[in-house]
Structures are given as structure tokens and as C-alpha cells.
Write a protein that holds these residues in place. Structure first.
Motif, PDB file in Angstrom:
ATOM      1  N   THR A   1       0.835  -1.205   0.000  1.00 37.95           N
ATOM      2  CA  THR A   1       0.000   0.000   0.000  1.00 37.95           C
ATOM      3  C   THR A   1       0.867   1.251   0.000  1.00 37.95           C
ATOM      4  O   THR A   1       0.568   2.241  -0.677  1.00 37.95           O
ATOM      5  CB  THR A   1      -0.935   0.009   1.216  1.00 37.95           C
ATOM      6  OG1 THR A   1      -1.737  -1.185   1.197  1.00 37.95           O
ATOM      7  CG2 THR A   1      -1.831   1.221   1.202  1.00 37.95           C
ATOM      8  N   CYS A   2       1.954   1.202   0.758  1.00 40.36           N
ATOM      9  CA  CYS A   2       2.891   2.321   0.812  1.00 40.36           C
ATOM     10  C   CYS A   2       3.486   2.579  -0.570  1.00 40.36           C
ATOM     11  O   CYS A   2       3.560   3.733  -1.020  1.00 40.36           O
ATOM     12  CB  CYS A   2       3.985   2.025   1.834  1.00 40.36           C
ATOM     13  SG  CYS A   2       5.243   3.313   1.964  1.00 40.36           S
ATOM     14  N   ILE A   3       3.894   1.528  -1.250  1.00 36.97           N
ATOM     15  CA  ILE A   3       4.469   1.678  -2.584  1.00 36.97           C
ATOM     16  C   ILE A   3       3.425   2.241  -3.545  1.00 36.97           C
ATOM     17  O   ILE A   3       3.720   3.095  -4.393  1.00 36.97           O
ATOM     18  CB  ILE A   3       5.008   0.327  -3.083  1.00 36.97           C
ATOM     19  CG1 ILE A   3       6.236  -0.079  -2.260  1.00 36.97           C
ATOM     20  CG2 ILE A   3       5.355   0.385  -4.562  1.00 36.97           C
ATOM     21  CD1 ILE A   3       6.764  -1.452  -2.570  1.00 36.97           C
ATOM     22  N   ALA A   4       2.189   1.790  -3.413  1.00 30.94           N
ATOM     23  CA  ALA A   4       1.124   2.296  -4.283  1.00 30.94           C
ATOM     24  C   ALA A   4       0.915   3.793  -4.071  1.00 30.94           C
ATOM     25  O   ALA A   4       0.690   4.542  -5.030  1.00 30.94           O
ATOM     26  CB  ALA A   4      -0.172   1.538  -4.026  1.00 30.94           C
ATOM     27  N   ARG A   5       0.989   4.239  -2.838  1.00 25.26           N
ATOM     28  CA  ARG A   5       0.823   5.660  -2.560  1.00 25.26           C
ATOM     29  C   ARG A   5       1.976   6.470  -3.118  1.00 25.26           C
ATOM     30  O   ARG A   5       1.794   7.551  -3.671  1.00 25.26           O
ATOM     31  CB  ARG A   5       0.713   5.894  -1.055  1.00 25.26           C
ATOM     32  CG  ARG A   5      -0.545   5.344  -0.430  1.00 25.26           C
ATOM     33  CD  ARG A   5      -0.818   5.979   0.909  1.00 25.26           C
ATOM     34  NE  ARG A   5      -1.039   7.406   0.785  1.00 25.26           N
ATOM     35  CZ  ARG A   5      -1.245   8.218   1.821  1.00 25.26           C
ATOM     36  NH1 ARG A   5      -1.226   7.739   3.047  1.00 25.26           N
ATOM     37  NH2 ARG A   5      -1.455   9.500   1.639  1.00 25.26           N
ATOM     38  N   VAL A   6       3.171   5.944  -2.984  1.00 19.18           N
ATOM     39  CA  VAL A   6       4.336   6.633  -3.536  1.00 19.18           C
ATOM     40  C   VAL A   6       4.219   6.747  -5.047  1.00 19.18           C
ATOM     41  O   VAL A   6       4.565   7.772  -5.649  1.00 19.18           O
ATOM     42  CB  VAL A   6       5.634   5.887  -3.154  1.00 19.18           C
ATOM     43  CG1 VAL A   6       6.837   6.528  -3.832  1.00 19.18           C
ATOM     44  CG2 VAL A   6       5.833   5.894  -1.645  1.00 19.18           C
ATOM     45  N   ALA A   7       3.682   5.711  -5.671  1.00 18.11           N
ATOM     46  CA  ALA A   7       3.645   5.638  -7.136  1.00 18.11           C
ATOM     47  C   ALA A   7       2.552   6.492  -7.758  1.00 18.11           C
ATOM     48  O   ALA A   7       2.377   6.468  -8.981  1.00 18.11           O
ATOM     49  CB  ALA A   7       3.467   4.184  -7.570  1.00 18.11           C
TER      50      ALA A   7
ATOM     51  N   ALA B   1      -0.920  -1.879  -6.236  1.00 16.85           N
ATOM     52  CA  ALA B   1       0.378  -1.258  -6.499  1.00 16.85           C
ATOM     53  C   ALA B   1       0.810  -1.498  -7.952  1.00 16.85           C
ATOM     54  O   ALA B   1       1.357  -0.605  -8.611  1.00 16.85           O
ATOM     55  CB  ALA B   1       1.426  -1.799  -5.540  1.00 16.85           C
ATOM     56  N   VAL B   2       0.561  -2.699  -8.458  1.00 17.17           N
ATOM     57  CA  VAL B   2       0.891  -3.007  -9.855  1.00 17.17           C
ATOM     58  C   VAL B   2       0.077  -2.105 -10.793  1.00 17.17           C
ATOM     59  O   VAL B   2       0.604  -1.585 -11.788  1.00 17.17           O
ATOM     60  CB  VAL B   2       0.603  -4.493 -10.155  1.00 17.17           C
ATOM     61  CG1 VAL B   2       0.652  -4.754 -11.656  1.00 17.17           C
ATOM     62  CG2 VAL B   2       1.615  -5.376  -9.439  1.00 17.17           C
ATOM     63  N   ALA B   3      -1.197  -1.912 -10.471  1.00 14.22           N
ATOM     64  CA  ALA B   3      -2.047  -1.058 -11.305  1.00 14.22           C
ATOM     65  C   ALA B   3      -1.506   0.369 -11.356  1.00 14.22           C
ATOM     66  O   ALA B   3      -1.500   1.008 -12.411  1.00 14.22           O
ATOM     67  CB  ALA B   3      -3.478  -1.061 -10.773  1.00 14.22           C
TER      68      ALA B   3
END
Length: 832
Positions: free
Chosen positions: A299-305, A341-343
Motif C-alpha cells: 500500500t505504501c508503494i502504491a501511494r508513492v507511485a 500497487a501493480v495497477a
């Protein structure tokens, strides 16, 4: 003698009242003792109330009913420390009750409570004062009172105190306060971040958890993230995350980290200090095997991305490999977060390729069949993003057999799931082999259900986009039409959402490539809706005009009624009819509907139909001889209206008799089979005659002249301009309508016709023999045909291509004359 002095009476000595031991088991009596002037009584009464309230909610409500709250609020300001302390203990315990809390709000107790947070007060007072504030700070009004009475500085100071109970209660109060932006801003300005970071390393887990939750909420603000960076908060939390003994708190810590790396400035600082590498290593490291930790890491990576710059930075750190690993991890929550995150990362073009190379698409396709709908939704969302503008990824989904599952999702999923499934299928359908494979699973019919039931704008947009992509195929249009999909599609033209209307127009423009589909769309009112849209400046869109032109192109009869013009490229076919001009917005009736109307006073509807297979009358086969079949041509060959009037009359009688027979046969067969226009054998023979006489000529001009003379002879011959009023064509057409008992007249049955009738016949014959012309409607029954002829080569000049010129064909006064467009002669022919 001396004077006598009167003795004063001696007052009796007052002995002190002996202490009276008192024991009461009645709460009401104890509440009465709160009004005692003796400190000892007050202290004991307050303590007794504290112990009584501690036992349960019913006791708190009982004390509230007995009126204990008001004296307790006064006693927290008592001079005696013990009374004050015990009063706070009772009040702090009682404040946890909702009814008590509401009563305290009316008593305006917050200023007094905040005043007792000073360093001079006992720790117990601080403990129960903050407990009281923790209960009341849930209410917005109380938050405002705490802020206005300068409660934050005292609370921040208490965060650095030694007592864990005070700290816990203070953190609960702070957590409630920072739910609102003004308090978050004030807490940062007053230096609340450093003590919160220190408490993350407290020896008490509950304090650590509350500190992390407060930081999580606090760092949603930019100023708080700045203060967090200045205090090296990220590094401290990364150290915290690497501590295996604190794994039960890693979830909350990752949420704070997620906030802190959400903006570009924070992420760059984290990257420069090596924090980003540590974060990605955390995702892959064995120390983060707890599913909740991995979920929050993803989730953290998704927010960063969410930022394009951040996605590029994450890609440089090979974050895709970490996410692919999470796709196969244990726990549905981890896989769901990884798919999200992949999306998000797939918005970066290079990441799409990396995911494909890591075989992520096959893994995500497998997740489409999972039992968790939330995971399936996340997986199809990832596929939608992965396949967007990526033909290679779309092909990878096809190779993983994802197309069949996606089609099934159109019928079995929620609105969001259907939306992403339709988007993915639309991305795949851009490639013809993939589109053909998708259609074998019944995708076109599967779109009908979602199209009827979809309520969200996004789902409607994606469904119509998918339909437009699939409807390029003829079989798909037929399947969609047979499944009843055209009606809900037409209804979307009335949508109040601009993009939905635009997509609906787009889908209709594609579906209209099929004639049957186009006809049904018109019957459902698509043409009227498109007219209304195109007439509105606000509702018009880039596809509405295209959709309307596509519908008209497949319905030339309707196009001629609405537009009054058929271009060179508009080729009429059997069943073409002229029902006269129709005003924009009016409903255009079908030929079947027009044929079933009772005979009226309106102009007749002329139809050209030479298709023998379309319900040719049985009686025609025996009645139509070569001479009879050419009756319209024979009657039109009268060189003079006076010398050959008798011959014309006889032929007209034969023709009328045959028309009556055709009408009777048509009535009989209509009962037996679905309605279809009758075969016009006379028109069929005109086509044959035009084919023989025109196509044998090699000169284009001669072809037009010959065809014009044929049309003129068929419809009454030459009519002098000043004798037009003597050419009784109206009576002739009225008699045809009466004899046929119908407003629909075959063009071959007409023996007398003027401009509009001759232009119609010329266009229909020209289209069938392969010469090009237009059909233009004027006013007052005027109509004409335009043809293009190459310019003449200058004598003696070198042969070179000459530009074509536009001519109007004279079919009335000098049949076969070609009038140069825009010349006085042409203008006179076109107007009265």
C-alpha cells in the motif's frame, strides 16, 4: 458604700463534637455529602463516587441522575489537594459515559480541566484530567474549546512526562484532536512531532501504537511532513521497522512511512539517504513475513507511485520485482494490495514491459478466478492498467487465457469489476485476432446486461468503449442486436453526463455500419436523439455528427428526407423511398409504417424496388407480358400529347389494372408472411432497359443524356415550361393511391411525373447501372440531379487531365440537356 456591680453570666464551655463514624450504602446520601463544608467528608465522598462509578455504566448514569456531576465540577477547583484529586478521579471515570460527556459539555468544564494540567498539580490529577479530555475530545465542540483554551501546549508538555497513564491519556486526546486540520497545524507549530517520535520507542506497546497512529494522522499535512523530515523521522521509523521484536507495530509504522514519502520532496530526501532502498528491501526481506506488514508495504508503494516522477524513481529501484513477489505471497490482503500497487506502477510505460518480462500478467490472470471478490477486483484493475496502450501485454493476457474469464466477469461481477473487465477487453480488442477470440465467448451479448444495469459513470464509459471496440465485427453487431442491446444503448444518448453521451455516440457510429442494426437504431429513436444533440451547442460532441451520418448512410431514404440531398457516394438500393422532406426533430417513419397508414391527402411515397425475391406477386408472373412489363415506358413514348393520347390512355388502363392486381396480391400475402415491399416489375424492366442502352455507350456525357431521355419518356415525356400547369400529374398520382388503397406507390407505376419524380427515378437507375450522380431536393416539388464531367481539352493542346465540372441534368423541358451548375439556365431549372 460602694456601688454594686452586676455579675455577668458565665457562658458554658462548648465541648468539641466527637468524630462520628459514618457508613452509607446509598449513592444518594453520598451525593448529598458533596455539599459538606468539611474537606474530609468531601474527599471521602468523592473517592466513594469514584469507586462506585468504576463498577459500570449503570452506576455512572445513576450518579448523573442523582445530580453528582455539578458539585464534582466545582470540587475540581477546591483548595484542598485531596478533595481536588478525588473529584478528578470521579469525574474522569464518569466522563467515559456518553450521557455524562454531553452533560459535561453543557457545564463548560474544559477550561477548568485544562487549568489543572499545570506542572504544580499532582500526577493523579493529570492522569484523570487527561482521561476526562480524552473522552470529551471526540466531540467537535469540545475540540474547539480545548484549542481556544490553549490546551495543546499543556498536552504536548505532558507527552514528555514520566507517568505512562498520563502519556496514554494525552495521546488519546491528541489523536482525537489531530483529526482536524487546524489542530494538526497547531500541534506541528508547537513542537509536537519530536515527543511523538520519542514515544515510538516507549516500553509500553499501547503508547507506541497511539504515538504511531497520531503521527499517521499528523503526517497527512505537508507542514507535519516537513517537521517529520527535520527530526529524521523516516530514518527512525525504518530502524523501528527493522526491529523484529516490534513486528506487531510495523503496520502502523508503515502507514506513517506511506504518508511521508507521498510527496516528491520527501521521497527525494528518503532516496538520498538510502531509505527507499531499505523500504523495497523490507518488502522482500524474510523479516516482513507478517501478511499485514506486507500488505501495508505494498500500500505504501502504491501511494508513492501516484506521482509520475515517483514511478520513475521506483522503477529505477526495481520495485516491480518486489511487487511480483507479493503477488504470490500468502494472504488475500497482500495479493490485493500488490495488485493495486501493480495497477498504479503500470501507469509508467517501462514498468508495463518489466511486469510482462517478470511473468506478472500470467499470475494476475490466475487471480481472476480467486474466491475473494475484492482480490478479483484488484486483479482486473491491474490488468486494465497493464494492457492500456500495450499490445504486447494484451497479447500476454490472451496467451494466459484471460479473455474467457474477463467475459464471464461482465455478467457475474460488481459494477467496479465489470468496469475494469470491460476496459481490459477493450484494450485487447484493438488487435483483430484477440477480438475474434473474445467474441467466441459471447462478449457482445454479455455486454447487454451490464449496459442495462450499470449505474456508475465509469462503468458506462468502459462498457460503451468495449462495445465500440468489439462492434467492428459484423457478427458482434448481430449478436449484440439480437440480445436486445440497442435499446439501452440508445437510452444513453439522453444521459446528462457528457462523456457517457460521447461514448454512446461512438458505439452507435460503429454499430451503424450494419444496415439491419442501423435500421433498428432508427426505429428506437436514435436518429431523433442525435438530431437533438447536434442542434445543441452544449450537448454536441465529436462523435454525435459521425453517428448521425453513419445512421443516415445506411438509411438513405431517411437521409434524403432529413438532409434533402444524396451525394455521389450515396448509392440507393432496393427499398429506397421518398416520403418527402421531414423537419429536424420529427420522427421518420419506416416504409412499412407508411404503407399501413390509411390513404390521406399528403403526397404519395414513391418506392424503388426491383428485387424479385422480395415478395413478388404470384399473379404478376402470369399477367406481366413483355409488352405489359414495359407499359410505363410505352405510355411515356408518346411524341405528342394530342396525337397519341388514346394510346397512352389504353396503356395507362392496362397499367392501372395491373397495379390493382398487385395491390390485392400484396394484401393476401401480408397475412401469410412478414411485411416486405412488393416487387416493382415495371421498374425492374426500366433497369434492364437502362443497362442495355447506357452501358453500351463509352462516352460519359452520352450515358447521362441517354439515361435522362429514358427517364423523361417513362414519366410523361417533354413538358414545356409554360405548359407545366396543363401536365396533370397530381390527378394521376391521386388515382394511383386510390386504386392501390395505399399512400406508397412503386416508381414504375408512375406515368406522369415532374421534377421530384424524375430526379428520383434518374438517381435510382443511375445507381443501378453504375453511373454517378447526386439527388438534391429543392422547394415546391423541385428536385434535380448533379453530374460531374471532365472539362474539354483545348484544340491543339497537349493531352492533360482536365478538372471536372458540375452539371444539372434537365429531365423535364429539354431532356438530356446538361446545364452548367450556377448558370442562369441551371438556376431557372432548380427554382420557380
Amino acid at each position: 458604700m460602694g456601688k454594686k456591680v452586676k455579675k455577668e453570666n458565665e457562658t458554658p464551655n462548648k465541648e468539641a463534637f466527637e468524630p462520628l463514624p459514618f457508613e452509607s450504602k446509598t449513592p444518594a446520601t453520598v451525593v448529598l455529602m458533596l455539599s459538606s463544608p468539611e474537606e474530609e467528608v468531601l474527599a471521602k465522598a468523592c473517592y466513594a463516587i469514584y469507586k462506585f462509578a468504576e463498577k459500570g455504566e449503570e452506576n455512572k448514569l445513576s450518579l448523573l441522575g442523582l445530580g453528582a456531576l455539578s458539585p464534582l465540577c466545582q470540587l475540581i477547583n477546591h483548595e484542598d489537594k485531596r478533595v481536588r484529586r478525588n473529584a478528578f478521579m470521579a469525574l474522569g471515570i464518569m466522563a467515559a459515559n456518553v450521557d455524562v460527556k454531553n452533560a459535561l459539555k453543557k457545564l463548560d468544564i474544559i477550561p477548568s480541566v485544562i487549568d489543572k494540567l499545570s506542572p504544580e498539580e499532582e500526577t493523579v490529577v493529570h492522569e484523570f484530567a487527561t482521561l476526562c479530555l480524552a473522552s470529551m475530545s471526540v466531540d467537535f465542540v469540545c475540540k474547539v474549546q480545548i484549542s481556544e483554551n490553549k490546551g495543546l501546549p499543556s498536552l504536548i508538555r505532558l507527552l514528555s512526562g514520566p507517568d505512562p497513564d498520563v502519556i496514554k491519556n494525552t495521546l488519546e486526546t491528541a489523536l482525537n484532536l489531530v483529526q482536524d486540520h487546524p489542530n494538526r497545524e497547531a500541534l506541528c507549530e508547537l513542537g509536537g512531532v519530536p515527543p511523538l517520535l520519542d514515544l515510538v520507542r516507549s516500553e509500553f506497546p499501547v503508547i507506541q501504537q497511539l504515538a504511531l497512529k497520531t503521527l499517521e494522522r499528523l503526517t497527512t499535512d505537508c507542514d507535519a511532513r516537513t517537521a517529520f523530515r527535520e527530526e529524521h523521522g523516516f530514518e527512525k521509523l525504518m530502524d523501528f521497522l527493522n526491529d523484529k521484536d516490534l513486528s506487531d507495530l510495523h503496520v502502523e509504522a508503515l502507514r506513517v512511512v506511506s504518508n511521508c514519502v507521498a510527496d516528491r520532496e520527501s521521497l527525494l530526501l528518503v532516496h538520498q539517504t538510502g531509505g527507499l532502498t531499505r523500504l523495497i528491501q523490507l518488502v522482500l526481506s524474510p523479516s516482513s513475513l507478517l501478511p499485514e506488514v506486507q500488505t501495508n508495504a505494498a500500500t505504501c508503494i502504491a501511494r508513492v507511485a501516484r506521482s509520475s516522477e515517483n514511478r520513475k524513481l521506483l522503477h529505477e529501484h526495481d520495485v516491480e520485482r518486489a511487487l511480483v513477489g507479493l503477488l504470490s505471497a500468502e494472504g488475500d490482503g497482500v495479493k490485493t494490495a500488490a495488485c493495486h500497487a501493480v495497477a498504479t506502477m503500470s501507469l509508467h510505460l517501462a514498468s508495463k514491459d518489466t511486469f510482462r518480462e517478470l511473468d506478472a500478467l500470467r499470475v494476475v490472470v490466475q487471480l481472476l478466478s480467486h474466491g475473494s471478490e475484492e482480490l478479483r477486483q484488484a486483479a482486473v484493475q491491474a490488468l486494465s492498467s497493464l494492457t492500456h496502450n500495450s499490445q504486447l501485454n494484451a497479447a500476454a493476457v490472451y496467451e494466459a487465457a484471460g479473455d474467457e474469464v474477463l467475459v464471464q466477469m461482465l455478467s457475474d461481477g460488481s459494477s467496479a469489476l465489470v468496469s475494469d473487465a470491460a476496459a481490459t477487453l477493450a484494450n485487447m480488442a484493438d488487435q483483430e485476432p484477440l477480438r475474434c477470440r473474445i467474441l467466441t465467448h459471447g462478449a457482445a451479448a454479455a455486454l447487454v446486461g451490464p449496459l442495462q444495469s450499470a449505474t456508475t459513470t465509469d462503468s458506462l464509459l468502459q462498457i460503451t468503449r468495449c462495445l465500440a471496440a468489439l462492434a467492428c465485427d459484423t457478427h458482434a453487431r448481430e449478436e449484440f442486436r439480437n440480445a436486445g442491446g440497442l435499446s439501452p444503448l440508445v437510452r444513453l444518448l439522453s444521459s446528462h453526463h457528457k462523456e457517457v453521451r460521447s461514448n454512446a455516440c461512438w458505439a452507435i457510429s460503429v454499430c451503424a455500419n450494419d444496415e439491419l442494426t442501423s435500421v433498428e437504431l432508427c426505429q428506437l429513436g436514435a436518429l431523433e436523439s442525435l438530431q437533438e444533440i447536434n442542434e445543441s451547442v452544449n450537448r454536441r460532441n465529436q462523435f454525435s455528427e459521425v453517428a448521425m451520418l453513419k445512421l443516415l448512410a445506411a438509411n438513405l431514404s431517411v437521409k434524403y428526407s432529413l438532409k434533402g440531398r444524396l451525394a455521389f457516394t450515396d448509392i440507393t438500393t432496393d427499398g429506397f423511398f421518398d416520403a418527402g422532406p421531414v423537419r429536424p426533430g420529427d420522427t421518420v417513419m419506416t416504409l412499412e409504417e407508411l404503407s399501413k397508414q390509411p390513404v390521406n391527402q399528403k403526397r404519395p411515397v414513391l418506392v424503388a424496388n426491383a428485387a424479385a425475391e422480395l415478395q413478388a406477386q404470384r399473379s404478376d408472373e402470369s399477367l406481366d407480358s413483355p409488352t405489359d412489363a414495359r407499359s410505363s415506358s410505352v405510355c411515356s413514348k408518346a411524341g405528342s400529347r394530342t396525337s397519341k393520347g388514346k394510346s397512352r390512355g389504353l396503356k395507362e388502363e392496362d397499367k392501372q389494372q395491373r397495379d390493382g392486381d398487385e395491390s390485392n396480391d400484396q394484401t393476401e400475402s401480408a397475412v401469410e408472411k412478414p411485411w416486405a415491399p412488393a416487387c416493382d416489375s415495371a421498374f425492374q424492366n426500366l433497369v434492364m432497359e437502362a443497362t442495355k442502352s447506357v452501358l453500351t455507350l463509352h462516352d460519359l456525357r452520352e450515358q447521362y443524356v441517354t439515361l435522362a431521355r429514358l427517364v423523361s419518356e417513362a414519366l410523361g415525356g417533354v413538358v414545356e415550361m409554360d405548359r407545366l400547369h396543363e401536365f396533370h400529374w397530381e390527378l394521376h398520382l391521386s388515382e394511383l393511391k386510390f386504386r392501390r388503397r395505399s399512400n406508397v406507390i412503386p416508381i414504375g407505376s408512375v406515368c406522369k411525373g415532374i421534377y421530384c419524380h424524375r430526379a428520383l427515378l434518374f438517381k435510382c437507375l443511375a445507381d443501378r447501372v453504375g453511373v454517378s450522380c447526386t439527388l438534391v431536393r429543392g422547394e415546391y416539388n423541385r428536385a434535380w440531379n448533379e453530374v460531374l464531367l471532365p472539362g474539354e481539352t483545348q484544340p491543339g493542346g497537349p493531352p492533360r487531365p482536365q478538372p471536372c465540372s458540375l452539371y444539372v441534368v434537365d429531365l423535364m423541358h429539354q431532356p438530356g440537356s446538361l446545364l452548367r451548375a450556377n448558370t442562369p439556365a441551371a438556376i431557372q431549372y432548380q427554382s420557380i
